[in-house]
Design a protein around this motif. Structure first.
Motif, PDB file in Angstrom:
ATOM      1  N   ILE A  90      -5.034  14.312   0.688  1.00 16.19           N
ATOM      2  CA  ILE A  90      -5.870  14.722  -0.276  1.00 16.19           C
ATOM      3  C   ILE A  90      -5.376  14.359  -1.685  1.00 16.19           C
ATOM      4  N   THR A  91      -3.941  14.341  -1.515  1.00 13.34           N
ATOM      5  CA  THR A  91      -3.014  13.791  -2.911  1.00 13.34           C
ATOM      6  C   THR A  91      -3.436  12.136  -3.165  1.00 13.34           C
ATOM      7  N   ILE A  92      -3.203  11.449  -1.684  1.00 12.41           N
ATOM      8  CA  ILE A  92      -3.489  10.230  -1.782  1.00 12.41           C
ATOM      9  C   ILE A  92      -4.719   9.625  -2.141  1.00 12.41           C
ATOM     10  N   ARG A  93      -5.607  10.378  -1.478  1.00 14.06           N
ATOM     11  CA  ARG A  93      -7.247  10.010  -2.046  1.00 14.06           C
ATOM     12  C   ARG A  93      -7.375  10.152  -3.554  1.00 14.06           C
ATOM     13  N   ARG A  94      -6.907  11.194  -4.003  1.00 13.15           N
ATOM     14  CA  ARG A  94      -7.043  11.553  -5.522  1.00 13.15           C
ATOM     15  C   ARG A  94      -6.181  10.190  -6.281  1.00 13.15           C
ATOM     16  N   ASP A  95      -5.032   9.855  -5.851  1.00 12.94           N
ATOM     17  CA  ASP A  95      -4.242   8.778  -6.501  1.00 12.94           C
ATOM     18  C   ASP A  95      -5.116   7.419  -6.432  1.00 12.94           C
ATOM     19  N   LEU A  96      -5.602   7.256  -5.233  1.00 11.12           N
ATOM     20  CA  LEU A  96      -6.281   6.106  -5.023  1.00 11.12           C
ATOM     21  C   LEU A  96      -7.452   5.979  -5.980  1.00 11.12           C
ATOM     22  N   THR A  97      -8.225   7.159  -6.085  1.00 12.81           N
ATOM     23  CA  THR A  97      -9.254   7.205  -7.056  1.00 12.81           C
ATOM     24  C   THR A  97      -8.908   6.830  -8.594  1.00 12.81           C
ATOM     25  N   ALA A  98      -7.875   7.546  -8.841  1.00 11.70           N
ATOM     26  CA  ALA A  98      -7.495   7.138 -10.317  1.00 11.70           C
ATOM     27  C   ALA A  98      -7.010   5.619 -10.363  1.00 11.70           C
ATOM     28  N   MET A  99      -6.259   5.051  -9.317  1.00  7.28           N
ATOM     29  CA  MET A  99      -5.868   3.615  -9.503  1.00  7.28           C
ATOM     30  C   MET A  99      -7.055   2.910  -9.320  1.00  7.28           C
ATOM     31  N   ALA A 100      -8.144   3.080  -8.926  1.00  5.16           N
ATOM     32  CA  ALA A 100      -9.305   2.180  -8.784  1.00  5.16           C
ATOM     33  C   ALA A 100      -9.827   2.315  -9.877  1.00  5.16           C
ATOM     34  N   ALA A 101      -9.990   3.524 -10.919  1.00  5.35           N
ATOM     35  CA  ALA A 101     -10.491   3.521 -12.186  1.00  5.35           C
ATOM     36  C   ALA A 101      -9.818   2.720 -13.294  1.00  5.35           C
ATOM     37  N   ASP A 102      -8.538   2.539 -12.859  1.00  2.00           N
ATOM     38  CA  ASP A 102      -7.753   1.536 -13.845  1.00  2.00           C
ATOM     39  C   ASP A 102      -7.885   0.090 -13.389  1.00  2.00           C
ATOM     40  N   GLY A 103      -8.651  -0.274 -12.104  1.00  3.01           N
ATOM     41  CA  GLY A 103      -8.528  -1.501 -11.775  1.00  3.01           C
ATOM     42  C   GLY A 103      -7.549  -1.941 -11.112  1.00  3.01           C
ATOM     43  N   LEU A 104      -6.560  -1.196 -10.474  1.00  4.48           N
ATOM     44  CA  LEU A 104      -5.623  -1.705 -10.000  1.00  4.48           C
ATOM     45  C   LEU A 104      -5.637  -1.768  -8.474  1.00  4.48           C
ATOM     46  N   ILE A 105      -6.537  -1.287  -7.901  1.00  4.51           N
ATOM     47  CA  ILE A 105      -6.882  -1.542  -6.412  1.00  4.51           C
ATOM     48  C   ILE A 105      -8.351  -1.552  -6.117  1.00  4.51           C
ATOM     49  N   TYR A 106      -8.831  -2.023  -5.146  1.00  8.67           N
ATOM     50  CA  TYR A 106     -10.102  -1.899  -4.640  1.00  8.67           C
ATOM     51  C   TYR A 106     -10.182  -0.847  -3.624  1.00  8.67           C
ATOM     52  N   ARG A 107     -11.002   0.304  -3.980  1.00 11.85           N
ATOM     53  CA  ARG A 107     -11.022   1.377  -3.168  1.00 11.85           C
ATOM     54  C   ARG A 107     -12.151   1.541  -2.146  1.00 11.85           C
ATOM     55  N   THR A 108     -11.732   1.571  -0.840  1.00 11.95           N
ATOM     56  CA  THR A 108     -12.476   1.826   0.151  1.00 11.95           C
ATOM     57  C   THR A 108     -12.333   3.169   0.988  1.00 11.95           C
ATOM     58  N   HIS A 109     -13.384   3.539   1.827  1.00  7.58           N
ATOM     59  CA  HIS A 109     -13.379   4.794   1.978  1.00  7.58           C
ATOM     60  C   HIS A 109     -12.253   5.218   2.851  1.00  7.58           C
ATOM     61  N   GLY A 110     -11.722   4.354   3.693  1.00  9.45           N
ATOM     62  CA  GLY A 110     -10.437   4.598   4.455  1.00  9.45           C
ATOM     63  C   GLY A 110      -9.155   4.567   3.883  1.00  9.45           C
ATOM     64  N   GLY A 111      -9.062   4.080   2.653  1.00  9.92           N
ATOM     65  CA  GLY A 111      -7.823   3.668   1.891  1.00  9.92           C
ATOM     66  C   GLY A 111      -8.100   2.799   0.638  1.00  9.92           C
ATOM     67  N   ALA A 112      -7.333   1.509   0.672  1.00 10.77           N
ATOM     68  CA  ALA A 112      -7.192   0.766  -0.466  1.00 10.77           C
ATOM     69  C   ALA A 112      -7.182  -0.633  -0.099  1.00 10.77           C
ATOM     70  N   MET A 113      -7.662  -1.597  -1.037  1.00 13.95           N
ATOM     71  CA  MET A 113      -7.536  -3.065  -0.605  1.00 13.95           C
ATOM     72  C   MET A 113      -6.975  -3.600  -2.009  1.00 13.95           C
ATOM     73  N   LYS A 114      -6.322  -4.759  -1.867  1.00 16.72           N
ATOM     74  CA  LYS A 114      -5.841  -5.528  -2.943  1.00 16.72           C
ATOM     75  C   LYS A 114      -6.938  -6.189  -3.742  1.00 16.72           C
ATOM     76  N   VAL A 115      -6.864  -5.894  -4.894  1.00 14.60           N
ATOM     77  CA  VAL A 115      -8.141  -6.484  -6.014  1.00 14.60           C
ATOM     78  C   VAL A 115      -8.575  -7.835  -5.664  1.00 14.60           C
ATOM     79  N   GLY A 116      -7.599  -8.482  -5.283  1.00 16.86           N
ATOM     80  CA  GLY A 116      -7.667 -10.009  -5.303  1.00 16.86           C
ATOM     81  C   GLY A 116      -8.533 -10.450  -3.847  1.00 16.86           C
ATOM     82  N   LEU A 117      -8.535  -9.596  -2.984  1.00 13.52           N
ATOM     83  CA  LEU A 117      -9.373 -10.032  -2.009  1.00 13.52           C
ATOM     84  C   LEU A 117     -10.775  -9.771  -2.025  1.00 13.52           C
ATOM     85  N   ALA A 118     -11.226  -9.172  -2.970  1.00 12.03           N
ATOM     86  CA  ALA A 118     -12.798  -8.995  -3.183  1.00 12.03           C
ATOM     87  C   ALA A 118     -13.308  -9.575  -4.608  1.00 12.03           C
TER      88      ALA A 118
END
Length: 250
Positions: free
Chosen positions: A34-62
């Motif tokens: 739950i904590t990781i999902r919350r962190d990933l959502t916050a980081m996606a909002a800042d444009g740091l990662i690409y948020r997938t349902h199962g986790g996260a992806m490097k921004v440059g890959l999309a």
């Protein structure tokens, strides 16, 4: 461990691996999923990662992932509820259309193990289903980088060559009186193209879009056979759709 330290580890892991799952990060950092999902959502909002349902992806890959990734995170619980219901309607061996809507994208996680064929104009859908049991047919044409999707005349002609058992589509607004509406003619064109080539049309629509009229009205309610929405939908509104011959799932 505080958020800045977790963020540093998450970014380092994503950078090294390209993509990472929630469970893997939780075990690495020794915290809850739950904590990781919350962190990933916050980081996606800042444009740091690409948020997938199962986790996260490097921004440059999309391609231009930030706006779309953030859109998929809005009302995510309701969207997942909708997609679980929709996935139950899909049988092995079927051919389905999936458009580029953010709710439709979240259907991917629930169909990965189905032996079906997906025809889509959505680049994130293709990316999400690449290593799955699903066979993918990517619509050809001009890429809209903002929507991460293929649109235009050639794309519509591509869709017209195929027939599908079902189409799973999103919409910007829907009302019992005026039918379906969109924010642009381009998006409306692809919706019409896919709906016209499917035996059954499902509209995946969270309750915030019900009884809303957007920029361009492009089709009557009769274009669709099924509305899949969430439990927050107004029962009186749902009854109006039923009276007009639409099956409602929520």
């Amino acid at each position: 461990m505080n958020f800045p330290n977790r963020k540093r580890i998450i970014l380092q892991t994503v950078e090294e691996k390209g993509s990472v799952e929630v469970k893997e990060l939780a075990e690495l950092i020794q915290t809850s999923e739950i904590t990781i999902r919350r962190d990933l959502t916050a980081m996606a909002a800042d444009g740091l990662i690409y948020r997938t349902h199962g986790g996260a992806m490097k921004v440059g890959l999309a391609i231009n992932p930030i706006q779309f990734a953030n859109k998929t995170a809005v009302n995510s619980d309701n969207k997942d509820h909708i997609c679980r219901l929709a996935a139950q309607e899909i049988n092995d061996g079927e051919i389905i259309f999936m458009d580029c809507g953010s709710t439709v994208f979240r259907l991917c996680q629930f169909i990965r193990n189905k032996r079906i064929q997906v025809i889509t104009n959505s680049l994130p859908v293709v990316n999400e289903l690449l290593e799955s049991e699903v066979t993918i047919n990517l619509v050809g044409g001009e890429v809209d980088s903002r929507r991460q999707a293929v649109h235009g005349l050639i794309a519509n002609e591509h869709v017209a060559r195929y027939r599908a058992h079902k189409a799973f589509l999103g919409v910007d607004g829907i009302s019992a009186q005026h039918g379906l509406s969109a924010n642009s003619e381009t998006e409306a064109g692809m919706t019409l193209a896919m709906a016209g080539q499917a035996a059954e049309v499902y509209l995946l629509c969270d309750s915030t879009k019900l009884e809303k009229d957007k920029y361009v009205h492009f089709a009557p309610l009769s274009l669709i056979q099924v509305i899949v929405t969430d439990p927050a939908a107004n029962p009186d509104v749902m009854e109006q759709y039923r009276q007009r011959g639409v099956r409602v799932m929520n």
